[in-house]
Design a protein around this motif. Structure first.
Motif, PDB file in Angstrom:
ATOM      1  N   MET A   1      52.035 -33.637 -36.558  1.00 53.99           N
ATOM      2  CA  MET A   1      51.513 -32.876 -37.665  1.00 53.99           C
ATOM      3  C   MET A   1      50.199 -33.503 -38.117  1.00 53.99           C
ATOM      4  N   VAL A   2      49.266 -32.668 -38.481  1.00 53.87           N
ATOM      5  CA  VAL A   2      47.959 -33.144 -38.898  1.00 53.87           C
ATOM      6  C   VAL A   2      48.058 -33.905 -40.221  1.00 53.87           C
ATOM      7  N   ASP A   3      48.618 -33.333 -41.229  1.00 50.62           N
ATOM      8  CA  ASP A   3      48.929 -33.944 -42.512  1.00 50.62           C
ATOM      9  C   ASP A   3      49.824 -32.976 -43.263  1.00 50.62           C
ATOM     10  N   ASP A   4      50.012 -33.175 -44.551  1.00 49.49           N
ATOM     11  CA  ASP A   4      50.885 -32.285 -45.306  1.00 49.49           C
ATOM     12  C   ASP A   4      50.269 -30.919 -45.560  1.00 49.49           C
ATOM     13  N   ALA A   5      48.970 -30.795 -45.373  1.00 43.28           N
ATOM     14  CA  ALA A   5      48.299 -29.513 -45.582  1.00 43.28           C
ATOM     15  C   ALA A   5      48.606 -28.581 -44.423  1.00 43.28           C
ATOM     16  N   ARG A   6      48.411 -27.301 -44.666  1.00 44.14           N
ATOM     17  CA  ARG A   6      48.606 -26.281 -43.632  1.00 44.14           C
ATOM     18  C   ARG A   6      47.255 -25.667 -43.323  1.00 44.14           C
ATOM     19  N   TYR A   7      47.010 -25.470 -42.054  1.00 48.98           N
ATOM     20  CA  TYR A   7      45.746 -24.916 -41.592  1.00 48.98           C
ATOM     21  C   TYR A   7      46.021 -23.733 -40.677  1.00 48.98           C
ATOM     22  N   VAL A   8      45.120 -22.779 -40.677  1.00 51.79           N
ATOM     23  CA  VAL A   8      45.193 -21.658 -39.753  1.00 51.79           C
ATOM     24  C   VAL A   8      43.806 -21.425 -39.172  1.00 51.79           C
ATOM     25  N   ARG A   9      43.801 -20.783 -38.014  1.00 48.22           N
ATOM     26  CA  ARG A   9      42.552 -20.453 -37.344  1.00 48.22           C
ATOM     27  C   ARG A   9      42.581 -19.004 -36.917  1.00 48.22           C
ATOM     28  N   ALA A  10      41.425 -18.400 -36.957  1.00 51.17           N
ATOM     29  CA  ALA A  10      41.278 -17.067 -36.396  1.00 51.17           C
ATOM     30  C   ALA A  10      40.935 -17.257 -34.920  1.00 51.17           C
ATOM     31  N   TYR A  11      41.827 -16.843 -34.058  1.00 45.63           N
ATOM     32  CA  TYR A  11      41.685 -16.993 -32.606  1.00 45.63           C
ATOM     33  C   TYR A  11      40.338 -16.471 -32.114  1.00 45.63           C
ATOM     34  N   ASN A  12      39.877 -15.370 -32.686  1.00 49.06           N
ATOM     35  CA  ASN A  12      38.610 -14.773 -32.266  1.00 49.06           C
ATOM     36  C   ASN A  12      37.435 -15.196 -33.138  1.00 49.06           C
ATOM     37  N   GLY A  13      37.596 -16.248 -33.915  1.00 50.78           N
ATOM     38  CA  GLY A  13      36.496 -16.794 -34.692  1.00 50.78           C
ATOM     39  C   GLY A  13      36.165 -16.007 -35.950  1.00 50.78           C
ATOM     40  N   LYS A  14      35.002 -16.298 -36.497  1.00 47.62           N
ATOM     41  CA  LYS A  14      34.593 -15.719 -37.776  1.00 47.62           C
ATOM     42  C   LYS A  14      34.349 -14.217 -37.722  1.00 47.62           C
ATOM     43  N   ASN A  15      34.203 -13.649 -36.538  1.00 47.78           N
ATOM     44  CA  ASN A  15      34.010 -12.204 -36.424  1.00 47.78           C
ATOM     45  C   ASN A  15      35.320 -11.431 -36.365  1.00 47.78           C
ATOM     46  N   SER A  16      36.445 -12.126 -36.343  1.00 50.16           N
ATOM     47  CA  SER A  16      37.738 -11.438 -36.263  1.00 50.16           C
ATOM     48  C   SER A  16      38.010 -10.676 -37.546  1.00 50.16           C
ATOM     49  N   ARG A  17      38.777  -9.605 -37.452  1.00 48.47           N
ATOM     50  CA  ARG A  17      39.118  -8.814 -38.634  1.00 48.47           C
ATOM     51  C   ARG A  17      39.878  -9.645 -39.655  1.00 48.47           C
ATOM     52  N   TRP A  18      40.793 -10.497 -39.180  1.00 45.93           N
ATOM     53  CA  TRP A  18      41.567 -11.325 -40.097  1.00 45.93           C
ATOM     54  C   TRP A  18      40.646 -12.235 -40.901  1.00 45.93           C
ATOM     55  N   TYR A  19      39.738 -12.910 -40.253  1.00 40.42           N
ATOM     56  CA  TYR A  19      38.856 -13.840 -40.955  1.00 40.42           C
ATOM     57  C   TYR A  19      37.949 -13.086 -41.925  1.00 40.42           C
ATOM     58  N   GLN A  20      37.412 -11.960 -41.515  1.00 35.91           N
ATOM     59  CA  GLN A  20      36.551 -11.174 -42.387  1.00 35.91           C
ATOM     60  C   GLN A  20      37.315 -10.708 -43.627  1.00 35.91           C
ATOM     61  N   ALA A  21      38.561 -10.313 -43.463  1.00 37.10           N
ATOM     62  CA  ALA A  21      39.385  -9.905 -44.607  1.00 37.10           C
ATOM     63  C   ALA A  21      39.651 -11.099 -45.518  1.00 37.10           C
ATOM     64  N   GLU A  22      39.870 -12.261 -44.929  1.00 44.08           N
ATOM     65  CA  GLU A  22      40.138 -13.471 -45.703  1.00 44.08           C
ATOM     66  C   GLU A  22      38.954 -13.797 -46.604  1.00 44.08           C
ATOM     67  N   VAL A  23      37.758 -13.630 -46.101  1.00 43.21           N
ATOM     68  CA  VAL A  23      36.559 -13.931 -46.874  1.00 43.21           C
ATOM     69  C   VAL A  23      36.428 -12.991 -48.076  1.00 43.21           C
ATOM     70  N   LYS A  24      36.829 -11.735 -47.901  1.00 41.76           N
ATOM     71  CA  LYS A  24      36.661 -10.720 -48.944  1.00 41.76           C
ATOM     72  C   LYS A  24      37.810 -10.665 -49.942  1.00 41.76           C
ATOM     73  N   GLN A  25      39.017 -10.933 -49.512  1.00 41.78           N
ATOM     74  CA  GLN A  25      40.207 -10.736 -50.337  1.00 41.78           C
ATOM     75  C   GLN A  25      40.694 -12.062 -50.907  1.00 41.78           C
ATOM     76  N   ARG A  26      40.864 -12.127 -52.201  1.00 43.55           N
ATOM     77  CA  ARG A  26      41.401 -13.323 -52.842  1.00 43.55           C
ATOM     78  C   ARG A  26      42.240 -12.902 -54.024  1.00 43.55           C
ATOM     79  N   PRO A  27      43.345 -13.453 -54.318  1.00 46.94           N
ATOM     80  CA  PRO A  27      44.085 -14.326 -53.423  1.00 46.94           C
ATOM     81  C   PRO A  27      44.847 -13.526 -52.371  1.00 46.94           C
ATOM     82  N   TRP A  28      45.377 -14.228 -51.428  1.00 51.12           N
ATOM     83  CA  TRP A  28      46.238 -13.639 -50.411  1.00 51.12           C
ATOM     84  C   TRP A  28      47.681 -13.865 -50.812  1.00 51.12           C
TER      85      TRP A  28
END
Length: 84
Positions: free
Chosen positions: A1-28
């Motif tokens: 485990m990296v540390d107690d924090a949780r991390y996620v990645r967009a497989y297709n990078g910053k242009n992925s739909r998931w990442y773009q939605a993450e930037v616009k929508q708060r909170p999740w």
């Protein structure tokens, strides 16, 4: 485990739909193990990415998707999950 924090990645990078939605929508709102939580995502710097890559290499060493999961494109879209 990296540390107690949780991390996620967009497989297709910053242009992925998931990442773009993450930037616009708060909170999740995410649901894990039947429990729903509101979270924010915080972009991560490169310092943690090497450790995350190591965790991916260990867990997914036989996966044909490993190289994409640790690519520069995916690394650029690494975010920390922060409970609210």
């Amino acid at each position: 485990m990296v540390d107690d924090a949780r991390y996620v990645r967009a497989y297709n990078g910053k242009n992925s739909r998931w990442y773009q939605a993450e930037v616009k929508q708060r909170p999740w709102r995410i649901t894990v193990g039947g429990m729903a939580k509101e979270v924010n995502f915080e972009p991560e710097d490169n310092a943690i990415n090497a450790r995350i890559d190591g965790a991916y290499r260990q867990k997914y060493s036989d996966s044909p998707y490993l190289n994409s999961m640790i690519s520069t494109r995916a690394r650029s879209a690494t975010v920390k999950v922060i409970p609210r």
